[in-house]
Design a protein around this motif. Structure first.
Motif, mmCIF file in Angstrom:
data_model
loop_
_atom_site.group_PDB
_atom_site.id
_atom_site.type_symbol
_atom_site.label_atom_id
_atom_site.label_comp_id
_atom_site.label_asym_id
_atom_site.label_seq_id
_atom_site.Cartn_x
_atom_site.Cartn_y
_atom_site.Cartn_z
ATOM 1 N N TYR A 191 58.440 -68.142 -34.241
ATOM 2 C CA TYR A 191 58.714 -69.015 -33.100
ATOM 3 C C TYR A 191 57.471 -69.842 -32.791
ATOM 4 O O TYR A 191 56.460 -69.334 -32.331
ATOM 5 C CB TYR A 191 59.172 -68.180 -31.909
ATOM 6 C CG TYR A 191 60.578 -67.661 -32.111
ATOM 7 C CD1 TYR A 191 61.675 -68.384 -31.684
ATOM 8 C CD2 TYR A 191 60.802 -66.466 -32.812
ATOM 9 C CE1 TYR A 191 62.970 -67.936 -31.905
ATOM 10 C CE2 TYR A 191 62.091 -66.008 -33.042
ATOM 11 C CZ TYR A 191 63.160 -66.746 -32.584
ATOM 12 O OH TYR A 191 64.455 -66.310 -32.819
ATOM 13 N N VAL A 192 57.576 -71.136 -33.103
ATOM 14 C CA VAL A 192 56.450 -72.066 -33.021
ATOM 15 C C VAL A 192 56.719 -73.097 -31.930
ATOM 16 O O VAL A 192 57.856 -73.539 -31.747
ATOM 17 C CB VAL A 192 56.238 -72.771 -34.383
ATOM 18 C CG1 VAL A 192 55.126 -73.815 -34.299
ATOM 19 C CG2 VAL A 192 55.930 -71.742 -35.470
ATOM 20 N N VAL A 193 55.693 -73.497 -31.238
ATOM 21 C CA VAL A 193 55.816 -74.553 -30.226
ATOM 22 C C VAL A 193 56.164 -75.862 -30.934
ATOM 23 O O VAL A 193 55.359 -76.419 -31.680
ATOM 24 C CB VAL A 193 54.506 -74.700 -29.425
ATOM 25 C CG1 VAL A 193 54.617 -75.881 -28.464
ATOM 26 C CG2 VAL A 193 54.199 -73.421 -28.666
ATOM 27 N N THR A 197 62.130 -75.690 -30.560
ATOM 28 C CA THR A 197 62.108 -74.487 -29.717
ATOM 29 C C THR A 197 61.965 -74.816 -28.232
ATOM 30 O O THR A 197 61.823 -73.912 -27.406
ATOM 31 C CB THR A 197 60.954 -73.550 -30.124
ATOM 32 O OG1 THR A 197 59.698 -74.230 -29.940
ATOM 33 C CG2 THR A 197 61.088 -73.102 -31.568
ATOM 34 N N ARG A 201 61.903 -72.237 -24.999
ATOM 35 C CA ARG A 201 60.709 -72.090 -24.165
ATOM 36 C C ARG A 201 60.983 -72.450 -22.710
ATOM 37 O O ARG A 201 60.304 -71.966 -21.808
ATOM 38 C CB ARG A 201 59.566 -72.933 -24.736
ATOM 39 C CG ARG A 201 58.994 -72.345 -26.026
ATOM 40 C CD ARG A 201 57.845 -73.155 -26.618
ATOM 41 N NE ARG A 201 58.296 -74.397 -27.220
ATOM 42 C CZ ARG A 201 58.031 -75.599 -26.753
ATOM 43 N NH1 ARG A 201 57.296 -75.744 -25.646
ATOM 44 N NH2 ARG A 201 58.476 -76.687 -27.367
ATOM 45 N N SER A 207 62.650 -66.968 -23.369
ATOM 46 C CA SER A 207 61.233 -67.100 -23.711
ATOM 47 C C SER A 207 60.514 -65.764 -23.562
ATOM 48 O O SER A 207 59.732 -65.354 -24.437
ATOM 49 C CB SER A 207 60.574 -68.156 -22.831
ATOM 50 O OG SER A 207 59.204 -68.303 -23.164
ATOM 51 N N LEU A 211 58.789 -63.674 -26.633
ATOM 52 C CA LEU A 211 57.352 -63.387 -26.569
ATOM 53 C C LEU A 211 57.093 -61.880 -26.562
ATOM 54 O O LEU A 211 56.134 -61.397 -27.179
ATOM 55 C CB LEU A 211 56.746 -64.033 -25.327
ATOM 56 C CG LEU A 211 55.219 -64.089 -25.247
ATOM 57 C CD1 LEU A 211 54.651 -64.873 -26.426
ATOM 58 C CD2 LEU A 211 54.782 -64.731 -23.931
ATOM 59 N N ILE A 214 57.010 -60.468 -30.164
ATOM 60 C CA ILE A 214 56.015 -60.951 -31.132
ATOM 61 C C ILE A 214 54.756 -60.091 -31.042
ATOM 62 O O ILE A 214 54.061 -60.111 -30.021
ATOM 63 C CB ILE A 214 55.659 -62.428 -30.870
ATOM 64 C CG1 ILE A 214 56.905 -63.312 -30.972
ATOM 65 C CG2 ILE A 214 54.598 -62.903 -31.871
ATOM 66 C CD1 ILE A 214 56.671 -64.764 -30.564
ATOM 67 N N ARG A 218 51.852 -64.183 -28.774
ATOM 68 C CA ARG A 218 51.856 -65.619 -28.454
ATOM 69 C C ARG A 218 52.838 -66.348 -29.363
ATOM 70 O O ARG A 218 53.208 -65.859 -30.430
ATOM 71 C CB ARG A 218 50.466 -66.228 -28.638
ATOM 72 C CG ARG A 218 49.962 -66.274 -30.088
ATOM 73 C CD ARG A 218 48.693 -67.105 -30.204
ATOM 74 N NE ARG A 218 48.120 -67.100 -31.550
ATOM 75 C CZ ARG A 218 48.460 -67.951 -32.520
ATOM 76 N NH1 ARG A 218 49.427 -68.854 -32.324
ATOM 77 N NH2 ARG A 218 47.867 -67.891 -33.702
ATOM 78 N N TRP A 219 53.245 -67.538 -28.924
ATOM 79 C CA TRP A 219 54.029 -68.429 -29.767
ATOM 80 C C TRP A 219 53.110 -69.006 -30.845
ATOM 81 O O TRP A 219 51.899 -69.138 -30.640
ATOM 82 C CB TRP A 219 54.629 -69.566 -28.944
ATOM 83 C CG TRP A 219 55.776 -69.152 -28.077
ATOM 84 C CD1 TRP A 219 55.714 -68.375 -26.964
ATOM 85 C CD2 TRP A 219 57.152 -69.486 -28.270
ATOM 86 N NE1 TRP A 219 56.970 -68.203 -26.440
ATOM 87 C CE2 TRP A 219 57.875 -68.882 -27.209
ATOM 88 C CE3 TRP A 219 57.846 -70.239 -29.206
ATOM 89 C CZ2 TRP A 219 59.255 -69.000 -27.093
ATOM 90 C CZ3 TRP A 219 59.221 -70.372 -29.078
ATOM 91 C CH2 TRP A 219 59.910 -69.751 -28.041
ATOM 92 N N ASP A 248 54.521 -65.617 -38.724
ATOM 93 C CA ASP A 248 55.425 -65.352 -37.598
ATOM 94 C C ASP A 248 54.839 -64.463 -36.514
ATOM 95 O O ASP A 248 55.563 -63.950 -35.659
ATOM 96 C CB ASP A 248 56.716 -64.731 -38.120
ATOM 97 C CG ASP A 248 56.500 -63.364 -38.804
ATOM 98 O OD1 ASP A 248 55.323 -62.944 -38.940
ATOM 99 O OD2 ASP A 248 57.486 -62.718 -39.178
ATOM 100 N N TRP A 251 56.623 -61.070 -36.284
ATOM 101 C CA TRP A 251 58.023 -60.954 -35.847
ATOM 102 C C TRP A 251 58.871 -60.138 -36.801
ATOM 103 O O TRP A 251 59.594 -59.209 -36.383
ATOM 104 C CB TRP A 251 58.612 -62.356 -35.670
ATOM 105 C CG TRP A 251 60.060 -62.391 -35.305
ATOM 106 C CD1 TRP A 251 61.129 -62.351 -36.152
ATOM 107 C CD2 TRP A 251 60.605 -62.451 -33.973
ATOM 108 N NE1 TRP A 251 62.308 -62.421 -35.438
ATOM 109 C CE2 TRP A 251 62.020 -62.475 -34.097
ATOM 110 C CE3 TRP A 251 60.049 -62.503 -32.703
ATOM 111 C CZ2 TRP A 251 62.874 -62.545 -33.002
ATOM 112 C CZ3 TRP A 251 60.904 -62.571 -31.611
ATOM 113 C CH2 TRP A 251 62.291 -62.591 -31.754
#
Length: 254
Positions: A191-193, A197, A201, A207, A211, A214, A218-219, A248, A251
């Motif tokens: 899950y990337v900014v 996404t 978020r 969200s 989080l 993970i 953090r993202w 990831d 994840w």
């Protein structure tokens, strides 16, 4: 003194699709930092990415293309090769997502996602390999998969199907082209900014749930993916074929 030449892209020309923002932008900047020249492909402005690449002392050539049209995508790659010279690497990053309950997902939303994420990706790989093999050259292909290449996800049926397909195509092409000097590998972002996404978020419950799972806490950031792409484009990964490299935050290990 440490020798980092195995991680250098000096003298290499790399095509990156979906180069306007998010993960694609992070990949472009990372390539520039490693000394490579970037050819950015997209259907919207890539001015911001170009500025970031040039700030790193790199070169950036924008190419407009609608990657929803696989024939246009393949023709574009051929034109770039013929008009500007051989391409050393292709990063298939462009992707779209449509969120809906599976009972409500429209055919249009299915086709829009699969056409960009899987169909054009395959035909770009094909066009690149035809040029490289025809010229007696090797090359690198890096496909951007997803943790949803391994999982089902929620309300993203077409996206999940497309990303499962990306992983399968990566492995199939690696089997065909490894002995011919073309490395085909995939990065598996978590899950990337990014734009894709943003809806997650902006949903406090989703969200927090994401989080909380993970391990890194953090993202992901676009540069996290960019650095992995450099590795798969560089000499250091010469013996990697058909790999799916998770980036990831842990994840998939959870």
């Amino acid at each position: 003194m440490t020798d980092f030449s195995a991680f250098s892209l000096a003298g290499k020309r790399i095509v990156v699709t979906g180069a306007n923002t998010g993960i694609g932008q992070g990949i472009c900047v990372a390539i520039a930092k490693a000394g490579g020249a970037v050819i950015g492909v997209g259907r919207s402005s890539m001015d911001e990415t170009e500025a970031l690449v040039k700030a790193e002392g790199g070169t950036f050539a924008p190419v407009a293309c609608d990657l929803g049209d696989h024939k246009a995508a393949a023709a574009m790659l051929g034109r770039v090769w013929e008009s500007t010279g051989p391409i050393d690497g292709l990063v298939n990053n462009a992707g779209v997502i449509r969120r809906a309950d599976a009972v409500d997902l429209s055919e249009t939303d299915w086709d829009d996602v699969v056409d960009v994420n899987l169909k054009s990706l395959f035909f770009l790989c094909q066009a690149f390999a035809r040029k490289a093999l025809g010229a007696g050259r090797g090359g690198r292909i890096v496909n951007i998969a997803s943790v949803l290449s391994f999982q089902g996800g929620i309300r993203v049926a077409s996206y999940t199907a497309s990303k499962h397909g990306v992983l399968g195509i990566t492995r199939a092409l690696a089997c065909e082209w490894a002995a011919k000097g073309i490395n085909v590998n995939a990065i598996v972002p978590g899950y990337v900014v990014s734009n894709n996404t943003e809806a997650l978020r902006n949903d406090p419950d989703r969200s927090a749930a994401i989080l909380g799972r993970i391990p890194a806490g953090r993202w992901g950031k676009p540069e996290d993916i960019g650095d992995a792409a450099v590795f798969l484009l560089a000499p250091a990964s010469a013996y990697m074929h058909g790999a799916a490299l998770p980036v990831d935050g842990g994840w998939l290990a959870r």
